[in-house]
Design an enzyme around this catalytic site. Structure first.
Site, PDB file in Angstrom:
ATOM      1  N   HIS A 306      33.746  42.918  32.134  1.00 29.99           N
ATOM      2  CA  HIS A 306      34.711  43.997  32.327  1.00 29.99           C
ATOM      3  C   HIS A 306      33.872  45.444  32.568  1.00 29.99           C
ATOM      4  CE1 HIS A 306      37.953  46.883  31.213  1.00 29.99           C
ATOM      5  NE2 HIS A 306      38.614  46.023  31.191  1.00 29.99           N
ATOM      6  N   ASP A 363      42.171  38.651  30.477  1.00 31.09           N
ATOM      7  CA  ASP A 363      42.834  37.504  31.449  1.00 31.09           C
ATOM      8  C   ASP A 363      42.424  36.145  31.253  1.00 31.09           C
ATOM      9  OD1 ASP A 363      42.297  39.893  34.006  1.00 31.09           O
ATOM     10  OD2 ASP A 363      44.238  39.129  33.329  1.00 31.09           O
TER      11      ASP A 363
HETATM   12  C1  SDX Z   1      40.981  43.359  34.506  1.00 23.46           C
HETATM   13  O1  SDX Z   1      39.252  48.017  34.721  1.00 23.46           O
HETATM   14  C2  SDX Z   1      40.308  47.529  34.007  1.00 23.46           C
HETATM   15  O2  SDX Z   1      40.603  48.060  32.933  1.00 23.46           O
HETATM   16  C3  SDX Z   1      40.801  46.119  34.129  1.00 23.46           C
HETATM   17  C4  SDX Z   1      41.774  45.514  33.198  1.00 23.46           C
HETATM   18  C5  SDX Z   1      43.006  46.185  33.070  1.00 23.46           C
HETATM   19  O3  SDX Z   1      43.872  46.019  32.015  1.00 23.46           O
HETATM   20  O4  SDX Z   1      43.606  46.830  34.098  1.00 23.46           O
HETATM   21  O5  SDX Z   1      41.068  45.250  31.918  1.00 23.46           O
HETATM   22  C6  SDX Z   1      42.061  44.029  33.888  1.00 23.46           C
HETATM   23  O6  SDX Z   1      40.902  43.463  35.656  1.00 23.46           O
HETATM   24  C7  SDX Z   1      40.188  42.523  33.617  1.00 23.46           C
HETATM   25  C8  SDX Z   1      38.861  41.986  34.509  1.00 23.46           C
HETATM   26  C9  SDX Z   1      39.478  40.646  35.328  1.00 23.46           C
HETATM   27  N1  SDX Z   1      38.262  40.272  36.123  1.00 23.46           N
HETATM   28  C10 SDX Z   1      37.661  39.142  35.955  1.00 23.46           C
HETATM   29  O7  SDX Z   1      37.771  38.105  35.061  1.00 23.46           O
HETATM   30  C11 SDX Z   1      36.938  38.491  37.232  1.00 23.46           C
HETATM   31  C12 SDX Z   1      35.373  38.208  36.597  1.00 23.46           C
HETATM   32  N2  SDX Z   1      34.707  39.444  36.316  1.00 23.46           N
HETATM   33  C13 SDX Z   1      34.181  40.154  36.974  1.00 23.46           C
HETATM   34  O8  SDX Z   1      34.072  39.938  38.619  1.00 23.46           O
HETATM   35  C14 SDX Z   1      33.374  41.656  36.783  1.00 23.46           C
HETATM   36  O9  SDX Z   1      32.880  41.320  35.479  1.00 23.46           O
HETATM   37  C15 SDX Z   1      34.416  42.817  36.632  1.00 23.46           C
HETATM   38  C16 SDX Z   1      34.979  42.922  38.175  1.00 23.46           C
HETATM   39  C17 SDX Z   1      35.563  42.516  35.615  1.00 23.46           C
HETATM   40  C18 SDX Z   1      33.675  43.847  36.387  1.00 23.46           C
HETATM   41  O10 SDX Z   1      32.401  44.099  37.359  1.00 23.46           O
HETATM   42  P1  SDX Z   1      31.405  45.258  37.322  1.00 23.46           P
HETATM   43  O11 SDX Z   1      31.880  46.303  36.209  1.00 23.46           O
HETATM   44  O12 SDX Z   1      31.491  46.001  38.620  1.00 23.46           O
HETATM   45  O13 SDX Z   1      30.259  44.762  36.781  1.00 23.46           O
HETATM   46  P2  SDX Z   1      29.167  43.955  38.063  1.00 23.46           P
HETATM   47  O14 SDX Z   1      29.812  43.364  39.097  1.00 23.46           O
HETATM   48  O15 SDX Z   1      28.383  45.268  38.429  1.00 23.46           O
HETATM   49  O16 SDX Z   1      28.463  43.141  37.132  1.00 23.46           O
HETATM   50  C19 SDX Z   1      27.477  43.323  36.327  1.00 23.46           C
HETATM   51  C20 SDX Z   1      26.492  42.047  36.300  1.00 23.46           C
HETATM   52  C21 SDX Z   1      26.087  41.498  37.806  1.00 23.46           C
HETATM   53  O17 SDX Z   1      24.948  40.784  37.630  1.00 23.46           O
HETATM   54  P3  SDX Z   1      23.339  41.519  38.205  1.00 23.46           P
HETATM   55  O18 SDX Z   1      23.664  41.880  39.402  1.00 23.46           O
HETATM   56  O19 SDX Z   1      23.292  42.514  37.011  1.00 23.46           O
HETATM   57  O20 SDX Z   1      22.487  40.303  37.978  1.00 23.46           O
HETATM   58  O21 SDX Z   1      27.222  41.103  35.465  1.00 23.46           O
HETATM   59  C22 SDX Z   1      27.565  40.025  36.503  1.00 23.46           C
HETATM   60  C23 SDX Z   1      27.097  40.572  37.779  1.00 23.46           C
HETATM   61  O22 SDX Z   1      27.008  39.395  38.659  1.00 23.46           O
HETATM   62  N3  SDX Z   1      28.677  39.599  36.358  1.00 23.46           N
HETATM   63  C24 SDX Z   1      29.117  38.478  36.202  1.00 23.46           C
HETATM   64  C25 SDX Z   1      30.591  38.332  35.949  1.00 23.46           C
HETATM   65  N4  SDX Z   1      30.729  39.521  35.644  1.00 23.46           N
HETATM   66  C26 SDX Z   1      29.717  40.343  35.874  1.00 23.46           C
HETATM   67  N5  SDX Z   1      28.443  36.985  36.236  1.00 23.46           N
HETATM   68  C27 SDX Z   1      29.106  36.094  36.168  1.00 23.46           C
HETATM   69  N6  SDX Z   1      30.643  35.685  35.844  1.00 23.46           N
HETATM   70  C28 SDX Z   1      31.201  36.888  35.491  1.00 23.46           C
HETATM   71  N7  SDX Z   1      32.675  37.169  35.336  1.00 23.46           N
END
Ligand code: SDX
Length: 425
Positions: A306, A363
């Site tokens: 998140h 989710d």
């Molecule tokens: C919602 O914003 C809100 O409030 C949203 C929400 C709402 O109520 O409106 O809460 C609802 O959208 C919840 C999120 C649902 N999405 C998912 O579950 C999809 C999977 N999660 C991600 O794609 C990710 O965690 C996000 C999009 C939710 C957040 O992404 P960020 O904050 O941009 O973080 P990032 O992509 O910069 O990740 C940081 C690190 C990265 O690794 P490094 O580059 O540091 O090595 O964490 C890793 C990412 O690769 N990472 C994950 C991951 N999420 C982040 N690795 C594996 N699986 C994951 N799910």
């Protein structure tokens, strides 16, 4: 003496005020930055940038706190119902019994959707994703309710709020009915809002239908948990579109499209598809954990991580508890729930996930309940939209009442410099 931040550029120092929110959050107010320095900030994904001040929802990502207008999500999920919470988010205070009754009466004035809207939905193939149909139908509401475009006073604003609450629920269920080839149902003004959702979705003209009260209660709680979440992607979209003075329906339609993405609201569908795939492949959660950690593999563990919550998502904890209760009460034994719990336990012990503060988000468990309630997977994000609707409305209303300027971010140009026009050979 208020705090200030100093930036030094080319030996010249500039001071900017630091503002403090009611929960002691601090922000550098850079409204005058470009005027004073000629320089802008750059922050892809707005990870460090506040777009507005707001009185609606407070999140603390480190402590896992979520409050709507100062009330904790735990209290609201336990003690309020969805229309009460909708009133709270939109108008700022919990309604008295009389105010809540009047709100429901006023919503019921607009629960009949123009029959001509049916010809729009007929233009879609039955295989169309419900979120695409919902975005189109929501925007089309503008054509049938032109007065809800420019709301210039409280009366017009209130009417637009009630119209949106009344009609959005109906057209959201039409997306499912269309996909099934079923006749489109009408809202029954003698029944409650969430009970109507179940009737609109599942009532067939050929036999009697009575929604299970346990299902209605579970859905009411799920809608509350999804109702608002400060400046998330879809809400920021609603505020951005509304800032050009586009109408409420058009702004909500844009929010539906933003929510559809699998990184945002579309994740609840992606989680179920992921868990089903793991189940089909023998429940090997380790293999999927490895894929999620492999930088060469675009796969992410859906429902994890998140932008704001870096300890836990309080909604996920409430939903996980509700999932156990609802499945037990309904006597549903879903192996997917066991796989979800196994995946969560593994991730919470894994260095990759721990070091990146990746925990289950809203989710991760919601789809398991939706499935047990008989909601089809490709309707999960529509469920999210129905829950998020009062939050979108509240944020759009606040943006318009605060007379916020049109949203128009800057950029840093990195393309070609001036060159003479010469047609390639
Ligand atoms: C919602 O914003 C809100 O409030 C949203 C929400 C709402 O109520 O409106 O809460 C609802 O959208 C919840 C999120 C649902 N999405 C998912 O579950 C999809 C999977 N999660 C991600 O794609 C990710 O965690 C996000 C999009 C939710 C957040 O992404 P960020 O904050 O941009 O973080 P990032 O992509 O910069 O990740 C940081 C690190 C990265 O690794 P490094 O580059 O540091 O090595 O964490 C890793 C990412 O690769 N990472 C994950 C991951 N999420 C982040 N690795 C594996 N699986 C994951 N799910």
């Amino acid at each position: 003496m208020s705090k200030t931040a100093t930036i030094e550029i080319d030996g010249k120092r500039y001071e900017f005020p630091i503002i403090k929110g009611s929960e002691n959050e601090e922000a550098i107010d850079i409204k005058k930055l470009r005027d004073l320095t000629g320089i802008i900030t750059l922050d892809p994904g707005y990870k460090n940038s506040g777009s507005c001040t707001s009185k609606i929802t407070f999140l603390d990502g480190e402590l896992g706190i979520l409050r709507y207008r100062g009330y904790s999500i735990e209290d609201l999920a336990e003690k309020a119902d969805f229309l009460e919470v909708s009133f709270l988010l939109i108008f700022g205070e919990l309604p008295t019994a009389a105010q809540l009754e009047q709100f429901e009466v006023d919503i019921r004035k607009y629960t009949l959707v123009n029959e001509e809207m049916k010809s729009i939905i007929d233009g879609f193939p039955r295989t169309a994703h419900p979120m695409g149909v919902l975005a189109a139908l929501t925007s089309a509401l503008t054509a049938f309710n032109p007065k809800s475009v420019n709301v210039d006073n409280d009366k017009e604003m209130y009417q637009a709020v009630c119209k949106t609450m009344g009609k959005f629920l109906v057209i959201a269920t039409w997306t499912y009915r269309k996909s099934m080839g079923y006749p489109l149902n009408y809202y029954d003004n003698t029944k409650g809002y969430v009970e109507n959702f179940m009737d609109l979705m599942f009532k067939l003209p050929t036999e009697p239908y009575k929604a299970n009260p346990i299902v209605i209660d579970a859905l009411d709680k799920l809608f509350i948990l999804h109702a608002d979440h400060e400046q998330n992607c879809s809400t920021s979209t609603v505020r951005m579109v509304g800032s050009s003075h586009a109408g409420l329906f058009a702004s909500i339609s844009a929010g539906v499209s933003a929510l559809w993405g699998p990184l945002h609201g579309g994740a609840n569908q992606a989680v179920l598809e992921m868990l089903e795939e793991i189940h089909k492949n023998g429940g090997d959660t380790d293999a999927y954990m490895a894929k999620a950690k492999d930088k060469e593999d675009p796969f992410r563990l859906m429902g994890f991580g998140h932008r704001v919550y870096k300890s836990f998502d309080p909604r996920a904890q409430i939903i996980k508890k509700a999932a156990n209760e609802v499945l037990e009460t309904l006597g549903v034994d879903d192996p997917i729930l066991a796989i979800a719990k196994k995946l969560e336990a593994a991730a919470l012990e894994d260095e990759y996930f721990k070091s990146r503060n990746l925990y289950p988000n809203v989710d991760f468990y919601s789809g398991i309940i939706y499935r047990a309630l008989g909601i089809p997977t490709d309707m999960f994000t529509v469920m999210f939209a129905i829950g998020r609707l009062p939050g979108w409305i509240a944020q759009w209303k606040e943006m318009r009442e605060n007379k916020e300027p049109i949203g128009r971010p800057r950029q840093v140009y990195t393309g070609a410099n001036l060159r003479d026009f010469k047609k390639p050979e």
